[in-house]
Scaffold this motif. Structure first.
Motif, PDB file in Angstrom:
ATOM      1  N   ALA A  65      -3.283  -7.350  -6.183  1.00 57.31           N
ATOM      2  CA  ALA A  65      -4.591  -7.743  -5.662  1.00 57.31           C
ATOM      3  C   ALA A  65      -5.613  -6.607  -5.811  1.00 57.31           C
ATOM      4  O   ALA A  65      -6.769  -6.846  -6.195  1.00 57.31           O
ATOM      5  N   ILE A  66      -5.193  -5.378  -5.528  1.00 59.73           N
ATOM      6  CA  ILE A  66      -6.100  -4.230  -5.669  1.00 59.73           C
ATOM      7  C   ILE A  66      -6.462  -4.027  -7.134  1.00 59.73           C
ATOM      8  O   ILE A  66      -7.633  -3.785  -7.469  1.00 59.73           O
ATOM      9  N   ASN A  67      -5.466  -4.148  -8.014  1.00 61.90           N
ATOM     10  CA  ASN A  67      -5.733  -3.983  -9.449  1.00 61.90           C
ATOM     11  C   ASN A  67      -6.748  -5.024  -9.931  1.00 61.90           C
ATOM     12  O   ASN A  67      -7.679  -4.708 -10.678  1.00 61.90           O
TER      13      ASN A  67
ATOM     14  N   ALA B  97      -3.251  -4.598   2.130  1.00 64.83           N
ATOM     15  CA  ALA B  97      -3.877  -5.614   1.274  1.00 64.83           C
ATOM     16  C   ALA B  97      -2.936  -6.786   1.051  1.00 64.83           C
ATOM     17  O   ALA B  97      -3.337  -7.954   1.135  1.00 64.83           O
ATOM     18  N   GLY B  98      -1.666  -6.492   0.769  1.00 62.83           N
ATOM     19  CA  GLY B  98      -0.684  -7.547   0.523  1.00 62.83           C
ATOM     20  C   GLY B  98      -0.429  -8.394   1.755  1.00 62.83           C
ATOM     21  O   GLY B  98      -0.356  -9.627   1.670  1.00 62.83           O
TER      22      GLY B  98
ATOM     23  N   ILE C 269       6.257  -6.178   5.406  1.00 62.81           N
ATOM     24  CA  ILE C 269       5.556  -5.486   4.315  1.00 62.81           C
ATOM     25  C   ILE C 269       4.538  -4.515   4.887  1.00 62.81           C
ATOM     26  O   ILE C 269       4.479  -3.348   4.480  1.00 62.81           O
ATOM     27  N   ARG C 270       3.741  -4.965   5.846  1.00 60.79           N
ATOM     28  CA  ARG C 270       2.705  -4.108   6.432  1.00 60.79           C
ATOM     29  C   ARG C 270       3.318  -2.877   7.080  1.00 60.79           C
ATOM     30  O   ARG C 270       2.722  -1.796   7.079  1.00 60.79           O
ATOM     31  N   ARG C 271       4.519  -2.998   7.617  1.00 64.83           N
ATOM     32  CA  ARG C 271       5.107  -1.914   8.411  1.00 64.83           C
ATOM     33  C   ARG C 271       5.843  -0.855   7.592  1.00 64.83           C
ATOM     34  O   ARG C 271       6.414   0.072   8.171  1.00 64.83           O
ATOM     35  N   GLN C 272       5.845  -0.980   6.276  1.00 67.62           N
ATOM     36  CA  GLN C 272       6.641  -0.043   5.488  1.00 67.62           C
ATOM     37  C   GLN C 272       6.103   1.386   5.502  1.00 67.62           C
ATOM     38  O   GLN C 272       6.799   2.307   5.086  1.00 67.62           O
ATOM     39  N   ASN C 273       4.888   1.604   5.988  1.00 70.48           N
ATOM     40  CA  ASN C 273       4.406   2.979   6.175  1.00 70.48           C
ATOM     41  C   ASN C 273       5.219   3.704   7.236  1.00 70.48           C
ATOM     42  O   ASN C 273       5.449   4.906   7.141  1.00 70.48           O
TER      43      ASN C 273
END
Length: 287
Positions: free
Chosen positions: A153-155, A191-192, A209-213
């Motif tokens: 999406a960012i790309n 973003a995802g 997915i959001r929590r992978q940081n």
């Protein structure tokens, strides 16, 4: 790190992403149907027909030597009947990976093959881990497959702005997220997850997915988050796993959360490697 900064607007990101393939959403719906033993073949076929590209790719795979096909089939109902529901999910997952993720990401310096391989590998690793701990494989597999959709999406967003040069100069996951935040004001994880939430995916898919940081700080969907954490690490290491190396803190947490003994990690890596090679053989028929 790139000296060029482009602050990404989430509403505009969602608008631009409407051009992305609908295949992941169809796959999520089909996965739930296939799990139900009462689902009819004709109904599954009708969902597949919503995307002509899926039909063409599934026919190509089911007519291939991989399934020992002597007689060529021309309709999706017969193709699904030939390989059975159990194999349909595997074939669909590879077809979705080709249809949605066989795309180069010049902003990240990633080739189409690298991006597709990563998506397939993490999905397969998530599936293997889920089976090992006795969890349903559907949601973790989809989470793994879509874990990197934020990069896509960012790309696309950057390309819509008329730019195509590489802006992220590393392939280290932690550093990538830091550079994304500095360059775009948002990580691909955020973003995802925003995109998947916008597409009305279940929170058990987009929250891990959001929590992978910082997965250790997860407060719900902890096992799903642990599966993705372990799958990401396993994908980075299964080709050359060092059983003597000290496990990272987040992996020790994931193993404990999933009740997997560290002694079982080598065999887990072997299973991931085997399944990934099998999916790659299928995927090679589509490129």
């Amino acid at each position: 790190m790139s000296s060029e900064e482009i602050q990404i607007s989430v509403p505009l990101l969602l608008e631009f992403s409407s051009n992305l393939s609908s295949s992941p959403r169809i796959f999520a719906r089909l996965s739930k149907l296939i799990e139900n033993e009462d689902t009819g073949l004709d109904y599954v076929a009708s969902i597949v027909k919503m995307d002509p590209s899926l039909v063409a790719h599934i026919l190509r795979v089911t007519n291939s030597a991989y399934y020992g096909s002597a007689i060529k089939l021309n309709d999706i109902e017969s193709a699904i009947g030939r390989i059975g529901f159990n194999e349909v999910h595997k074939v669909l997952s590879v077809v979705i990976a080709h249809d949605s993720f066989y795309q180069a990401l010049p902003v990240y310096g990633v080739t189409a093959t690298e991006y597709a391989d990563e998506c397939i590998a993490i999905a397969v690793a998530s599936e293997v881990i889920s089976m090992k701990v006795g969890m349903d494989i559907n949601a973790p597999y989809i989470t793994g497959l879509l874990h990197g959709i934020g990069k896509l999406a960012i790309n696309l967003y950057i390309e819509k702005l008329g730019k195509s040069s590489r802006l992220i100069e590393t392939k280290n996951r932690e550093v990538i997220h830091r550079e994304e935040r500095n360059t775009f004001g948002i990580t691909s994880l955020k973003a995802g997850s925003e995109l998947l939430k916008h597409w009305q995916f279940e929170s058990e898919i987009w929250l891990p997915i959001r929590r992978q940081n910082d997965p250790v700080r997860a407060t719900n969907y902890m096992r799903q988050t642990a599966i993705l954490t372990l799958a990401l690490w396993g994908t980075d290491n299964f080709r050359a796993y060092d059983s003597e190396a000290t496990l990272p803190k987040n992996i020790t947490w994931a193993l404990k959360e999933l009740n997997i003994d560290s002694c079982d990690v080598p065999s887990l890596m072997d299973d991931i490697r085997f399944e990934f090679n099998d999916r790659q053989n299928l995927f090679s028929m589509l490129i």
